[in-house]
Design an enzyme around this catalytic site. Sequence first.
Site, PDB file in Angstrom:
ATOM      1  CB  SER A 149      -0.778  -0.019   1.232  1.00 42.33           C
ATOM      2  OG  SER A 149      -1.524   1.255   1.284  1.00 42.33           O
ATOM      3  CG  HIS A 200      -0.384   3.601   4.813  1.00 43.13           C
ATOM      4  ND1 HIS A 200      -0.519   2.408   4.116  1.00 43.13           N
ATOM      5  CD2 HIS A 200       0.217   3.394   5.889  1.00 43.13           C
ATOM      6  CE1 HIS A 200      -0.085   1.451   4.851  1.00 43.13           C
ATOM      7  NE2 HIS A 200       0.577   1.850   5.950  1.00 43.13           N
ATOM      8  CG  ASP A 238      -3.895  -0.385  -2.191  1.00 44.98           C
ATOM      9  OD1 ASP A 238      -4.360  -1.232  -2.776  1.00 44.98           O
ATOM     10  OD2 ASP A 238      -3.480   0.001  -1.124  1.00 44.98           O
ATOM     11  CG  ASN A 239      -1.781  -3.173  -2.221  1.00 46.21           C
ATOM     12  OD1 ASN A 239      -1.509  -2.569  -1.776  1.00 46.21           O
ATOM     13  ND2 ASN A 239      -2.583  -4.262  -2.095  1.00 46.21           N
TER      14      ASN A 239
END
EC number: 3.1.6.1
Length: 464
Positions: A72, A134, A329-330
Site C-alpha cells: 500500500s 498512509h 493500490d495493490n
Amino acid sequence: MNKKAMAAAVSMILAGGAHAAQQERPNVIVIIADDMGYSDISPFGGEIPTPNLQAMAEQGMRMSQYYTSPMSAPARSMLLTGNSNQQAGMGGMWWYDSTIGKEGYELRLTDRVTTMAERFKDAGYNTLMAGKWHLGFVPGATPKDRGFNHAFAFMGGGTSHFNDAIPLGTVEAFHTYYTRDGERVSLPDDFYSSEAYARQMNSWIKATPKEQPVFAWLAFTAPHDPLQAPDEWIKRFKGQYEQGYAEVYRQRIARLKALGIIHDDTPLPHLELDKEWEALTPEQQKYTAKVMQVYAAMIANMDAQIGTLMETLKQTGRDKNTLLVFLTDNGANPAQGFYYESTPEFWKQFDNSYDNVGRKGSFVSYGPHWANVSNAPYANYHKTTSAQGGINTDFMISGPGITRHGKIDASTMAVYDVAPTLYEFAGIDPNKSLAKKPVLPMIGVSLSAISPAKYRSRRAELRG
C-alpha cells in the site's frame, strides 16, 4: 498489438487532452481502491455489480497491463509523486534492522519529491483529499503539509470501517486515527468509511467556486480488511457465493476471455487450496460464503459512493470537464488476522459469529482462497508478492481527451506514470521548482511518451 502500435495508440489518447488543457483546465479526480483484486469489478470480469465503474469504463478506457507496488504505502507514494518509492521515502512498509536510518526508508513522504497536490495547488486548483493517507503522520508529511487545501484523512494503514476505529492490530495502533485539515477528529455514530469519504469530498467540491478547478484524491479503505459493510448491503449478496471459490473463479476466467483481457486458449490455472470447497463441512461453507458476501458488499457500496461523486460533478457543472482515474493500490490480500502480529488478547474483543460477520465489532479477512478468486486470472500470487497477482491491478481513465471509449488497452503502464500523465492533461509544468531546495526528477513518464525507445525497467522489493 506490437509495441510501436501501442505507443501510437496511447499517444492518441492524450492528443485531445493536451489541447483541452490549453482551453480550460480540467478537474482531475483520482479514486483509489484498497487491496482489491484484478477481477472483482465488472469492467474486469467480476460478478460484483459496479454500474458506476462500468459506466466509467464505457465512457473511457481500461489499461489491462497497469503495474504497481505489491504493498500500500509504497504504491501510494509513487502514485502521488511520479517518483520511486525509495525516492519518496517509502522504500518499505515497516522499519527493519537493515533499513533503520537509511535514506529511502524514512516511512514518510520526504522533501526529496513533489506531490501532485503541491503542483496542482500551485496551478490554482482547489486540492482535496478524503480517505486513506498512509504516507506519514509527522510534521512535513501530512496531507496539509503536502499540498492539500482540505483533507479528511485516515492516517494509518487500515482500521474498522465503523466509528469504533479499531486498528488492524497492535502494530498499527500508533497511527490509527482520523484528521480533518490537520486536527484529530472523532467519528459520528453513523460513520461508515466509504460513505463518509465520499460525503466529505462531495461537500468540498460543491463549496468550490465554479471557476476554480479541482484536484481530488479519494482514497477508499474498502475493501481492505476487516471486512465490514452496512447490513442492507450485505443482504444484497445473500447466497451468491455458496457455489464456492473454485466455481466463481472459473466464471471469472470465462468473462476475462470474453472481454479479451486473456486469450481464449489460456489454460485455467490450478488453484492450490488447502481444502477444496467440497471438503468443507456445510457449516464451513456457509461461513466462508458469508465472508465473501461481505467483501462483495464493500465493493458494491464503494461503487455507489463513486456514483454520488459523479452526480456531484453533474450538479456543479463539472462533469464534462473532469478527468477521472480509478485504480487499485495493490493486489488482493490473502492474509488473515495473524498477519497483523496481534496477541490473542487483541482478538478476544471481536464477535465473529456467523450473524455478526461484517458488522461493527467483527474482524474477518477472506483468506487465500477468495483472494485467488479476486486476483483471477493470477493464481496463488497476491499482495506482498512481486508477481502478477500482487502488482498487475485495475486502471481506468475517462474524461476530456479520452476518445477510445470502451477500449481495453494492453500497453504497459506503471504507477509512477500517472502523475506525469495528469500533468500533461492539465498543462502543468512538472519541472517547475516549488521547493526551497532542488527535488528529484520524476522517473515516470506521460503515457504519450511511452515507446519502445523509452523502455524502463523497475523491480519492487518484497513488501515494498
